[in-house]
Structure formats: C-alpha cells, structure tokens
Design an enzyme around this catalytic site. Sequence first.
Site, PDB file in Angstrom:
ATOM      1  N   GLY A  79     -16.050   3.185   2.906  1.00 48.52           N
ATOM      2  CA  GLY A  79     -14.700   3.744   2.887  1.00 48.52           C
ATOM      3  C   GLY A  79     -13.872   3.336   1.684  1.00 48.52           C
ATOM      4  CD  GLN A  80     -14.465  -0.359  -3.285  1.00 53.76           C
ATOM      5  OE1 GLN A  80     -15.618  -0.677  -2.985  1.00 53.76           O
ATOM      6  NE2 GLN A  80     -13.810  -0.897  -4.299  1.00 53.76           N
ATOM      7  CG  ASP A 138      -2.066   0.995   1.063  1.00 58.33           C
ATOM      8  OD1 ASP A 138      -3.222   0.555   0.903  1.00 58.33           O
ATOM      9  OD2 ASP A 138      -1.797   2.215   1.087  1.00 58.33           O
ATOM     10  CB  ILE A 139       0.827   4.255  -2.181  1.00 59.32           C
ATOM     11  CG1 ILE A 139       1.927   5.161  -2.718  1.00 59.32           C
ATOM     12  CG2 ILE A 139      -0.431   5.033  -1.867  1.00 59.32           C
ATOM     13  CD1 ILE A 139       1.612   5.772  -4.068  1.00 59.32           C
ATOM     14  CG  HIS A 199      -7.056  -2.694   2.886  1.00 58.79           C
ATOM     15  ND1 HIS A 199      -6.250  -1.604   2.692  1.00 58.79           N
ATOM     16  CD2 HIS A 199      -8.227  -2.405   2.275  1.00 58.79           C
ATOM     17  CE1 HIS A 199      -6.914  -0.685   2.002  1.00 58.79           C
ATOM     18  NE2 HIS A 199      -8.124  -1.146   1.744  1.00 58.79           N
ATOM     19  CG  HIS A 212      -8.535  -3.015  -2.770  1.00 54.40           C
ATOM     20  ND1 HIS A 212      -9.432  -2.222  -3.450  1.00 54.40           N
ATOM     21  CD2 HIS A 212      -8.285  -2.373  -1.600  1.00 54.40           C
ATOM     22  CE1 HIS A 212      -9.702  -1.144  -2.728  1.00 54.40           C
ATOM     23  NE2 HIS A 212      -9.023  -1.210  -1.596  1.00 54.40           N
ATOM     24  CG  ASN A 233     -12.469  -0.409   3.328  1.00 54.78           C
ATOM     25  OD1 ASN A 233     -12.857  -0.828   4.416  1.00 54.78           O
ATOM     26  ND2 ASN A 233     -11.293   0.174   3.177  1.00 54.78           N
TER      27      ASN A 233
HETATM   28  P1  AMP Z   1      -9.797   1.532  -0.092  1.00 56.22           P
HETATM   29  O1  AMP Z   1     -10.161   2.663   0.815  1.00 56.22           O
HETATM   30  O2  AMP Z   1     -10.186   0.195   0.463  1.00 56.22           O
HETATM   31  O3  AMP Z   1     -10.305   1.753  -1.509  1.00 56.22           O
HETATM   32  O4  AMP Z   1      -8.228   1.507  -0.120  1.00 56.22           O
HETATM   33  C1  AMP Z   1      -7.467   1.890  -1.231  1.00 56.22           C
HETATM   34  C2  AMP Z   1      -6.037   1.780  -0.831  1.00 56.22           C
HETATM   35  O5  AMP Z   1      -5.236   1.894  -2.003  1.00 56.22           O
HETATM   36  C3  AMP Z   1      -5.551   2.857   0.156  1.00 56.22           C
HETATM   37  O6  AMP Z   1      -5.022   2.237   1.339  1.00 56.22           O
HETATM   38  C4  AMP Z   1      -4.465   3.592  -0.636  1.00 56.22           C
HETATM   39  O7  AMP Z   1      -3.380   4.007   0.179  1.00 56.22           O
HETATM   40  C5  AMP Z   1      -4.058   2.565  -1.674  1.00 56.22           C
HETATM   41  N1  AMP Z   1      -3.514   3.102  -2.914  1.00 56.22           N
HETATM   42  C6  AMP Z   1      -4.040   4.061  -3.693  1.00 56.22           C
HETATM   43  N2  AMP Z   1      -3.280   4.282  -4.778  1.00 56.22           N
HETATM   44  C7  AMP Z   1      -2.238   3.412  -4.682  1.00 56.22           C
HETATM   45  C8  AMP Z   1      -1.085   3.137  -5.488  1.00 56.22           C
HETATM   46  N3  AMP Z   1      -0.864   3.810  -6.633  1.00 56.22           N
HETATM   47  N4  AMP Z   1      -0.227   2.182  -5.069  1.00 56.22           N
HETATM   48  C9  AMP Z   1      -0.455   1.498  -3.923  1.00 56.22           C
HETATM   49  N5  AMP Z   1      -1.520   1.711  -3.125  1.00 56.22           N
HETATM   50  C10 AMP Z   1      -2.405   2.662  -3.495  1.00 56.22           C
END
Ligand code: AMP
Length: 111
Positions: free
Chosen positions: A92-93, A30-31, A101, A99, A86
């Site tokens: 919260g998505q 995760d970024i 977590h 995906h 999520n």
């Molecule tokens: P969600 O709230 O479940 O949609 O989580 C999306 C997740 O994707 C968040 O934890 C972000 O930090 C992560 N994210 C968004 N863009 C990127 C990216 N380019 N590379 C890695 N993680 C990302």
Amino acid sequence: MQECVFCKIIRGDIASKKIAETDDILVIEDIAPKAPVHYLIIPKKHIQDIQAMENVDFFYGSKMLAMAQQLSKTIPAAHDFKLQVNSGKMAGQIVMHLHVHFTAGKLSGAL
Ligand code: AMP
C-alpha cells in the site's frame, strides 16, 4: 530526487504543515488524515522503503521511534498512538520515500 514529493517538502519546494523537525527527521501532517491525529515521520535522506535500507540507514529507525515518543509526550491527544509503515507497493505504499504513519485519537484494534 527531483520527483519525490517528500524530498520536495523537505527542501521547502512544496508547502506542508510542519509538526516537528530535527537534523535527520521531518514530521508533517498527512494531507488526507485517516485519524484525528495523523502525522508522517520522514527521514530527510531519500530512502525508498525498508527493503532499500543499508546499514548506515538503520539509525533512522531509532530516530523515528524517538520522535514518536516525543510527539506522544508533547501532544495530549497523542499520548496513545499507532505507528505504521507501508513498505513496498504491494503493502500500500504510494509515496516511495520511507515514512512512518503516526496516528492517534481514535480507538483502533491491532492489524
Ligand atoms: P503511503 O501509502 O504509506 O505511501 O502513504 C503516503 C501518505 O502521504 C498518504 O497518507 C498521503 O495522504 C500522504 N501525502 C501525500 N502527499 C502529501 C503531501 N503533499 N503532504 C502531506 N501528506 C501527503
């Protein structure tokens, strides 16, 4: 899915830190990690969320669980872990590509 950030990562159009990959699943870091270990287990097929899954998509559920087990076995800091999905904006998505977590390394209670 031109605009989906995870589809771009899967295609290699955006850089990511790849942790594991199969024909069906990609795991990246995760970024913006919210735990010492924070990975995203992503099906390579664009599926918006659990609500959008069709019968043919449910095998991704077992693939993602199997991947979580593999990560737990191979990464010492991730022997014990938490999975979270999520599913939908109100949950919260933010990235509208299904995906899971995978977080570990920090003691955390149940939701
Ligand atoms: P969600 O709230 O479940 O949609 O989580 C999306 C997740 O994707 C968040 O934890 C972000 O930090 C992560 N994210 C968004 N863009 C990127 C990216 N380019 N590379 C890695 N993680 C990302």
